[in-house]
Enzyme design. Structure first.
Site, PDB file in Angstrom:
ATOM      1  N   CYS A   1      -3.193   6.564   6.494  1.00 48.28           N
ATOM      2  CA  CYS A   1      -2.756   5.161   6.449  1.00 48.28           C
ATOM      3  C   CYS A   1      -3.178   4.484   5.156  1.00 48.28           C
ATOM      4  O   CYS A   1      -2.352   4.196   4.294  1.00 48.28           O
ATOM      5  CB  CYS A   1      -3.304   4.400   7.654  1.00 48.28           C
ATOM      6  SG  CYS A   1      -2.594   4.917   9.230  1.00 48.28           S
TER       7      CYS A   1
ATOM      8  N   LYS B   1       3.000  -3.775   8.711  1.00 48.64           N
ATOM      9  CA  LYS B   1       2.130  -2.602   8.849  1.00 48.64           C
ATOM     10  C   LYS B   1       1.604  -2.143   7.491  1.00 48.64           C
ATOM     11  O   LYS B   1       0.412  -1.844   7.334  1.00 48.64           O
ATOM     12  CB  LYS B   1       2.886  -1.464   9.542  1.00 48.64           C
ATOM     13  CG  LYS B   1       2.125  -0.138   9.583  1.00 48.64           C
ATOM     14  CD  LYS B   1       0.773  -0.296  10.308  1.00 48.64           C
ATOM     15  CE  LYS B   1      -0.109   0.927  10.098  1.00 48.64           C
ATOM     16  NZ  LYS B   1       0.365   2.112  10.758  1.00 48.64           N
TER      17      LYS B   1
END
Length: 407
Positions: A255, A201
């Site tokens: 993110c 991720k």
């Protein structure tokens, strides 16, 4: 039944999606106002398709509570900021959520961490919490990591269609969690170990950050020598193996602007390209301020109060302001004692969050001579003719009126 812990930008859509597809769900959050709002039948942020998904989930019986539930599966979707000094992940919210779960969960329960974390976070921060409470991992408590992979503005679609990664200590637990997500996820679901899932991720978002940084650095190089970066990128992208992104005013969201720092903090001296990319992207708000200053001088403008910033969110057509380049610019101006007069407007931000914030486009444009386009909301794309006669700095490459300045 599953208990989704944390009902923010990730936890709420995830809980609603499970419920809408027939899974019994209770969503838990410590924020009483948020829970009360959800129980009143209202969503807590704007997102395409979210209200419709809420209605589906409500029809299937989703519940919201301040209390943790006793059940055999928990999904933890709480914030994971980074420490700005060490650049390491701050796992405090995850630790506290797991501690609270352990107070009520039965033996044999599975705790799935959805929050984005740096590689090794579950080993360093979650396993010790479980063991300190006297549980045996793999017998009393099972751990898994299922990092989210969605973007504001397209969350509902991507929850259904994007592939997923499940990290678990054993194949059996991984398959159990995969079966749960298969209730709604139509993309491929890969099962691997926890550390690999953590790293995957972070690597995904770091890859994107580096590519954005290359475009932004090109913009700076071209500006220094009076070249058109957009024309150069357009031509270069005709090469079959080249796909350069469009430069912009900076990187926002929770993110891309955060996750690469996890690798910088955990692997100092090794994450060199990653660190350089972060510095380049973090420098863009100040670069935009420099462009504003030069354009004001060129147009003999002396009053910063006649400059307007269009856009407060970090991307178009959402109300998410996390790590917004505009907010970074305003903070920089405050540090230099010049942020009190500049005007700001965003159609997606209804509440006052900064000084001199406007709430309708007409009033905003009436009070400014220079407009800095920082977010490409559909609203401004559809009303670009209203900018005629203004000095325009377009940081998003969306305005093609004569005389428009660019990065």
């Amino acid at each position: 039944m599953i208990n989704v812990v944390g009902l923010g930008y990730i936890g709420l859509p995830t809980a609603l999606m499970f419920a809408a597809h027939g899974v019994e769900v209770v969503g838990t959050d410590y924020n009483k106002t948020l829970v009360d709002t959800l129980n009143a039948g209202k969503t807590t942020f704007e997102e395409e398709g979210l209200d419709e998904l809420f209605l589906e989930a409500a029809a299937k019986g989703i519940r919201f509570s301040h209390e943790y539930q006793r059940t055999d599966l928990y999904i933890v979707a709480v914030p994971t900021p980074y420490d700005k000094a060490s650049k390491k992940v701050d796992a405090g919210f995850v630790e506290k959520a797991v501690e609270d779960v352990l107070e009520v969960c039965p033996k044999g329960a599975t705790i799935v961490v959805e929050s984005t974390v740096s590689p090794g976070t579950i080993d360093k921060h979650v396993r010790p919490v479980v063991e300190e409470k006297g549980f045996v991992i793999g017998e009393d408590i099972h751990l898994a990591h299922a990092p989210e992979r969605i973007i504001p503005g397209n969350m509902v679609y991507e929850l259904k269609h994007n592939s997923r990664t499940i990290g678990a200590d054993s194949r059996e637990v991984g398959e159990k969690v995969r079966a749960l997500y298969s209730s709604f996820c139509q993309g491929e679901i890969v099962v691997t170990d926890i550390r690999t899932a953590e790293m995957t991720k972070v690597v995904e978002n770091t890859f994107r950050d580096i590519n954005i940084a290359f475009a932004n650095e090109l913009a700076k190089i071209c500006r220094s020598d009076n070249m058109d970066v957009y024309e150069i990128i357009r031509i270069a992208n005709k090469h079959p193996r080249v796909n350069i992104l469009t430069p912009g005013p900076g990187v926002g969201g929770h993110c891309i602007s955060v996750d690469p720092w996890f690798l910088v903090g955990d692997y100092p001296g090794l994450a060199n390209i990653i660190l350089s990319a972060r510095k380049i992207n973090d420098s863009m708000p100040d670069f935009v301020l420099e462009r504003i200053h030069h354009i004001m001088q060129e147009n003999h403008m002396t009053d910063v109060g006649r400059v307007g910033l269009y856009g407060l969110t970090y991307k178009e057509n959402v109300d998410d302001m996390r790590e917004s380049p505009t907010l970074q610019m305003l903070q920089s101006m405050e540090r230099h004692l010049c942020g009190g007069q500049i005007k700001v407007y965003d159609p997606y931000v209804a509440r006052d969050v900064v000084r001199n914030q406007y709430h309708d486009l007409e009033s905003f444009l009436q009070d400014v001579d220079m407009v800095v386009l920082l977010v490409g909301h559909d609203e401004i794309k559809e009303h670009m003719e209203k900018l005629k006669g203004k000095v325009i700095l377009d940081t998003r490459h969306i305005c093609f009126l004569d005389g428009t300045y660019r990065l």
